[in-house]
Scaffold this motif. Structure first.
Motif, PDB file in Angstrom:
ATOM      1  N   VAL A 183      -4.900  -1.100  -2.042  1.00 28.01           N
ATOM      2  CA  VAL A 183      -3.564  -1.971  -2.174  1.00 28.01           C
ATOM      3  C   VAL A 183      -3.680  -3.091  -3.417  1.00 28.01           C
ATOM      4  CG1 VAL A 183      -6.165  -3.809  -1.544  1.00 28.01           C
ATOM      5  CG2 VAL A 183      -3.394  -4.142  -0.826  1.00 28.01           C
ATOM      6  N   ALA A 197       0.424  -0.574  -0.288  1.00 27.79           N
ATOM      7  CA  ALA A 197       0.201  -0.523   0.083  1.00 27.79           C
ATOM      8  C   ALA A 197       1.102   1.106  -0.129  1.00 27.79           C
ATOM      9  CB  ALA A 197      -0.789   0.015   1.095  1.00 27.79           C
ATOM     10  N   VAL A 223      -2.843  -5.450   5.304  1.00 31.79           N
ATOM     11  CA  VAL A 223      -3.599  -3.420   5.460  1.00 31.79           C
ATOM     12  C   VAL A 223      -5.372  -3.189   5.092  1.00 31.79           C
ATOM     13  CG1 VAL A 223      -4.371  -1.931   2.875  1.00 31.79           C
ATOM     14  CG2 VAL A 223      -1.877  -3.026   2.728  1.00 31.79           C
TER      15      VAL A 223
END
Length: 590
Positions: free
Chosen positions: A237, A223, A231
């Motif tokens: 992402v 990310a 994440v």
């Protein structure tokens, strides 16, 4: 992190703004940079307000009319938009189409940037754009005049973007993951990588996710250009998937939490925009990054049944839009109201369904239709919980009451059909009542019914009146001579054949010692008590005399006691009771 999509007409400066705000190049392709326009989705990010400020990731979408599907794939999963209008050109056709897309997707958070303010007075373009935007889901939004060339207004734009980010609703970090894929590519030595906007939930390295019919493992995450072990939403992402060929995944596919989503190919929706009767019957459905050919069947003025050409993981409350690619317009947005709608096979069913949707109660509507719903299905379908909780199920009270009344009738009918059965098997009762699972059977039994050993029966013997009377005769006989089993002709005269005797044994009224030999249910215990009182090993003859029985009964009775561990053969034709043996060992005897 907050994720914001750009929107606006081609060449109005969207990518230039993103470049000036982030210091990164959002255009990915050499052709894009050569031609100075965005053909596909671009991504860039920055932190507004210094080290302690908000991380902002931008999804830069193409503005050209030919690339509207690419634009929709970028905007679909994003909660906020930076709408861009050039001061020197003002409101343009793609401005209108992009705004229609944001409105149809139900985007409520936005900001207007009027670019190229060094080329023309931005006042007129600003006023026109704000008026157009105010009539949509975005409502009244702040406006900033900027110049990508001189940098004028960029500081104020950054401040307004930070305020916009602070107004966005917090994500549900525990939500089930549904990551709409907008790009897929390979990296040498790493394998397949997919990207998307994570709107809810959390991804972790090592997690298993589903992609279509396959379960795949997350090999790595990234990310904002940095590797991550996890994440959390909201975030742009990149996901490295283990053992997945690139050609098996593409834009519109989706990564899901396993077993948390159900694919839908038929949904009922509430329309926002054109009435259902004005829609073309074949349109493109856009939701997330997916674009699926769809057949539209009107139900009511603002409701329709959508038949999707390929399944999508949807829940009640999802928002999407319908696009007419032939006319280059977006006639309507929609809210999903039912992902498991009833069939419309009967004449007039569509109209009746449309009327029902006007007073729809999510959760209750589905529960009343199904009668019983698994607890987890409410979450999987995006419905609020409803009804009476029964372990892992929820029941519609009316259906539960009906099933309880029908259960008594079904058991009575079974008893008439199977007069010698000890009860109806629970699975057979489930089928007769139309219950979805056998573990619901206990919930529909009233005080008049009992479940034991997999059988449901009414309290009492469970025998017919004739068999019950015949067993009463034997019980009187056993009260006087407990170890004298009736002969075959006696049983025949009483009407006790094999089936009748088996039924009496099942309900505990008789004890089967051997084929055709029955005694009272407590015969073994009573026999051991008498034999233990002899105080010494005994022969068959001695046992027969002590129990006042016959050799026909005594041989199988002693073998029955041996098998039960109540007596012990000594090898010389004699036996002793286990009770006596234990007592002897306690006293130091062999």
């Amino acid at each position: 992190m907050r994720v914001i999509a750009t929107a606006g007409h081609v060449d109005h400066g969207k990518s230039t703004l993103v470049r000036r705000l982030t210091g990164r190049e959002p255009d990915r392709w050499a052709e894009e940079r050569r031609r100075g326009l965005t053909l596909d989705l671009g991504f860039a990010w920055t932190r507004l307000g210094g080290e302690e400020g908000e991380e902002i990731a931008f999804v830069d979408v193409p503005g050209h009319q030919r690339f509207v599907p690419n634009m929709l794939a970028g905007v679909g999963p994003v909660p906020a938009a930076l709408f861009v209008v050039a001061a020197d050109e003002g409101w343009m056709p793609q401005s209108a189409e992009h705004l229609a897309a944001l409105d149809a997707f139900g985007v409520h958070h936005g900001l207007l940037a009027v670019t190229k303010s060094d080329r023309a007075d931005p006042a007129r373009a600003t006023a026109a754009a704000l008026a157009e935007i105010a009539a949509t889901a975005l409502g009244e939004v702040p406006a900033v005049s900027v110049s990508g060339t001189t940098g004028e207004g960029l500081e104020e734009l950054s401040a307004q973007l930070a305020k916009l980010a602070s107004r966005l609703p917090p994500p549900d970090l525990a939500a089930d993951v549904r990551l709409w894929i907008d790009r897929a590519f390979t990296i040498k030595g790493a394998g397949t990588v997919v990207t998307g906007t994570l709107g809810g939930g959390t991804l972790r390295v090592g997690d298993e996710v589903t992609l279509g019919a396959n379960r795949v493992q997350i090999r790595g995450l990234q990310a904002l250009g940095e590797p991550r072990e996890s994440v959390a939403a909201v975030a742009r992402v990149a996901v490295n998937l283990r053992g997945l060929p690139q050609d098996s995944v593409g834009r519109g596919d989706v990564l899901l939490t396993p077993d948390a989503w159900r694919p839908a190919t038929e949904i009922d929706v509430r329309l926002r925009g054109a009435p259902s009767g004005e829609l073309h019957r074949n349109l493109l459905l856009h939701l997330g990054s997916a674009a699926v050919p769809t057949r539209v069947r009107p139900l009511g003025p603002d409701t329709a049944r959508l038949l999707l050409a390929s399944p999508l993981p949807l829940r009640t409350g999802d928002r999407g839009l319908l696009r007419d690619p032939g006319e280059h317009r977006i006639p309507a947005g929609f809210d999903v109201v039912d992902v498991r709608p009833p069939s419309l096979a009967r004449r007039g069913a569509a109209r009746a369904r449309g009327e029902a949707l006007t007073t729809l109660e999510p959760g209750w509507d589905y529960l009343r239709r199904e009668g019983f719903v698994r607890h987890e299905d409410f979450r999987v379908l995006g419905l609020p919980e409803a009804g009476e909780r029964l372990g892992g199920w929820h029941a519609d009270p009316a259906r539960l009451s009906q099933s309880r009344a029908e259960a008594a009738e079904a058991v009575a009918a079974w008893n008439r059909e199977h007069p010698l059965a000890a009860g109806i098997p629970a699975e057979a009762l489930r089928q007769r009542l139309g219950l979805p699972a056998v573990d619901l059977v206990p919930a529909v039994l009233t005080g008049e019914l009992v479940l034991a050993d997999g059988l449901v029966r009414t309290p009492g013997t469970g025998l017919t009146a004739a068999v019950d009377n015949a067993v009463d005769v034997l019980e009187e006989r056993f009260a006087e001579h407990p170890f004298r089993a009736p002969e075959a002709d006696e049983l025949r005269k009483l009407g006790l054949g094999k089936r009748e005797l088996a039924a009496a044994v099942r309900v505990g009224r008789l004890r089967a010692i051997a084929e055709g030999v029955v005694l009272g249910p407590d015969a073994p215990e009573r026999a051991v008590e008498v034999l233990a009182a002899l105080g010494e090993p005994f022969t068959v003859s001695r046992a027969r005399q002590a129990l006042d029985s016959t050799r026909r009964v005594m041989i199988p009775l002693l073998e029955h006691l041996d098998a039960a561990g109540l007596t012990e053969p000594l090898g010389d034709g004699t036996r002793r009771t286990r009770v006596q043996g234990c007592a002897g060992r306690e006293n130091g005897l062999p």
